[in-house]
Design an enzyme around this catalytic site. Sequence first.
Site, PDB file in Angstrom:
ATOM      1  NE  ARG A  24      -0.672  -0.467   4.899  1.00 43.06           N
ATOM      2  CZ  ARG A  24      -1.102  -0.054   6.058  1.00 43.06           C
ATOM      3  NH1 ARG A  24      -2.196   0.659   6.136  1.00 43.06           N
ATOM      4  NH2 ARG A  24      -0.461  -0.335   7.166  1.00 43.06           N
ATOM      5  CG  ASN A  75       7.490  20.843  18.394  1.00 42.11           C
ATOM      6  OD1 ASN A  75       8.220  19.901  18.093  1.00 42.11           O
ATOM      7  ND2 ASN A  75       7.181  21.117  19.647  1.00 42.11           N
ATOM      8  N   GLY A  93       2.560  19.562  17.021  1.00 42.72           N
ATOM      9  CA  GLY A  93       2.586  19.911  18.431  1.00 42.72           C
ATOM     10  C   GLY A  93       3.024  21.326  18.724  1.00 42.72           C
ATOM     11  CG  MET A 149       4.053  29.759  20.469  1.00 42.09           C
ATOM     12  SD  MET A 149       2.994  31.126  20.919  1.00 42.09           S
ATOM     13  CE  MET A 149       3.801  32.441  20.031  1.00 42.09           C
ATOM     14  CG  HIS A 166       8.932  28.752  18.260  1.00 42.58           C
ATOM     15  ND1 HIS A 166       7.737  28.624  17.575  1.00 42.58           N
ATOM     16  CD2 HIS A 166       8.834  27.943  19.338  1.00 42.58           C
ATOM     17  CE1 HIS A 166       6.947  27.781  18.242  1.00 42.58           C
ATOM     18  NE2 HIS A 166       7.596  27.349  19.307  1.00 42.58           N
ATOM     19  CB  CYS A 193      31.783   7.226   9.501  1.00 38.80           C
ATOM     20  SG  CYS A 193      32.231   8.754  10.319  1.00 38.80           S
TER      21      CYS A 193
HETATM   22 ZN    ZN Z   1      31.059   9.280  12.252  1.00 40.56          ZN
END
Ligand code: ZN
Length: 309
Positions: free
Chosen positions: A20, A119, A125, A128, A132, A165
């Site tokens: 799906r 957020n 959530g 405001m 920010h 890495c």
């Molecule tokens: Zn690394």
Amino acid sequence: MPDLRKDPITGRWVIISTDRARRPSDFSRESFKIKGGFCPFCPGNESKTPPEILGYRPTTAGGPSAPKDSPGWRVRVVPNKFPALMIEGNLDRQADGMFDRMIDLKQDKRFKYILAFKNHGDAAGSSMEHPHSQLIALPILPKNVAEELEGAKQYYNYKERCIFCDVIQQELETKTRVIAENSDFVTLAPYAPRFPFETWILPRRHESAFENASSQMYENLARTLQTLIAKADRVLDHPAYNFMIHTSPIGDSTNDYYHWHIEFLPKLTKVAGFEWGSGFYINPTPPEEAAQYLRECKVEAPIAEPVGA
Ligand SMILES: [Zn+2]
Ligand SMILES: [Zn+2]
Ligand SMILES: [Zn+2]
């Protein structure tokens, strides 16, 4: 057939339900919409937030910069009016730069971890509307970070290499999950993402602590993140999203086994009973497809702006 995948770092299982498989237009989501109204974070309303800890106020034509808690800033740091955790003692400390907030909080011996996150949008959530980010210092290691640290340590003990890495090297060889790359950063869809269009940004070369990077790295990171958000806005029609910075814990910030990164999670699906009950995630979009959509979406390169003022 659903594809069972195990995240190489945390060992977390996810189910990629290819039968799906969902394309960007299939998600019924709550896009970010500006509702307007009074905003205490807008310039001019400085008195409606607690006094600022830090502000960047560019000077014009060599003149003096505007005073503290007045308009004329580009970035402003204020204490959370409704903090999840309280800091004791004096908040009015001096700092010289945006990332010095973390370095400053690290001096406090009670804290084990500093989590920075954003957020964006109701569904993610955010209470405001004004863009920010938040910074929370924690007296304990958050579970999600602890799992990554544990997995990375085990891998390092066994192979004497950083697992992140190794992941970066492999992904750059195959390219199927790479979304973008530049001299400092790689943006990719992880092999076993929990959520559709989950994306990570990692420094190309080994770096264990976000707060110890160079200012040139931060400038490049800002452009890398802006590019990713512009692509996500285009492909997913301005989704709500969260992103968080995962870095090494306080007291172990320089190490060879953990590699700081940003996890970007657009809010496209709701976590339901199966996920809560089992700890497994079902992801309806294979990361190879998500990466292809984001990679092929062309956006204008953000203009380089100096960090700070
Ligand atoms: Zn690394
Ligand atoms: Zn505002
Ligand atoms: Zn992480």
